[in-house]
Design a protein around this motif. Structure first.
Motif: not given
Length: 292
Positions: A78-83, A116-119, A208-209, A217-219
């Motif tokens: 998922l990297g580091s950029s906010p999804l 964490w938030y799945l969705w 939506t995230l 708030g990070r992936p």
């Protein structure tokens, strides 16, 4: 064969709810759901007619960088950029009132206890409208939404069967959202079903995230294979788990017939001498006894 048997066992569902399922799967009266391309093996053989699947592929909409690609279904780091994206880009015509969320992922050693938030979908002011939380420390899954009275209602699924989600193996977590019920499935097995109040409609003007740590708030550092939202609450139950099987391993074959009786074996070698036994009791009389 395993997947086919599972589908055969569930075929009665299609026959018993033709009207409800037919509309949910093949058409949406409000035009909110686009056609969705998925692997044929998810819906193979037992259906007597093709299904026009509708929904949203959030994997494709959010993720830009592929990870492991040696498997049939690629996984993503998922990297580091906010999804996070505007909800209107994900659900241009809004989210249907009933749907299935289907995801395939595995946690990593460093994140198996994260929360964490799945969705999550939140409105313009930052208030959560609907979310799914995965809690690795408590080993539970939470589903929350706003009721018609705009109260936040949370349903926590605590079954011990969910503990396997955190064993760092691939798992499929699916959620069926109906008007008055929420059901959670893991690896195509129903874990728990809860009656719920009716939900308020989603305001698409927010954001939506997915797969985001609550703490910062990070992936979250997981591997993700797929994240789909079907415009049909029954798909969570009807999907099989063939993609979780080892693609290199075939199904077990039929057991063969018993073989013929073998020949008599050769005589074995003479065994080693055993240990000397204990002395026995004395028998008869001593010389002094005879002379007395």
């Amino acid at each position: 064969m395993i997947c086919l048997l599972r589908w055969t066992a569930l075929l009665w569902t299609l026959n018993s709810i033709p009207c409800a399922l037919g509309m949910a799967v093949s058409e949406q009266s409000d035009g909110s759901c686009p056609p969705l391309s998925v692997e044929e093996r998810r819906f193979s053989d037992v259906l007597d007619r093709p299904l026009e699947i509708t929904g949203f592929d959030l994997t494709e909409m959010f993720l830009l960088r592929k990870g492991t690609i040696a498997e049939d279904l690629p996984s993503f780091r998922l990297g580091s950029s906010p999804l996070i994206k505007p909800t209107k880009l994900i659900f241009p015509n809004g989210l249907p009132s009933e749907y299935s969320l289907v995801s395939i992922w595995r946690v990593r050693r460093t994140t198996k206890k994260d929360r964490w938030y799945l969705w999550q979908i939140f409105d313009q002011s930052g208030g959560s409208q609907v979310n799914v939380v995965v809690d690795g420390d408590k080993k539970v899954v939470e589903f929350s939404f706003q009721s018609l009275l705009r109260n936040t209602l949370r349903y926590t699924f605590k079954s011990r069967d969910l503990h396997a989600l955190f064993d760092r193996q691939w798992h499929k977590l699916s959620i069926s959202v109906q008007t008055n019920a929420v059901s959670i499935y893991m690896d195509c097995k129903l874990i728990e079903r809860r009656a719920t109040d009716e939900r308020a409609s989603i305001d698409p003007s927010g954001r939506t995230l997915i797969t985001t740590r609550i703490e910062d708030g990070r992936p979250v550092d997981i591997e993700l294979k797929q994240f789909l939202i079907y415009c049909d609450p029954y798909i969570a139950e009807l999907e099989n788990c063939c993609e979780l099987q080892d693609p290199k391993a075939g199904l077990p074959g039929v057991a063969g017939l018993p073989g013929q009786k073998g020949d008599k074996g050769e005589k074995g070698n003479t065994g080693e001498a055993g240990p000397t036994g204990n002395g026995g009791p004395k028998v008869g009389h001593s010389l002094n006894d005879l002379q007395s």
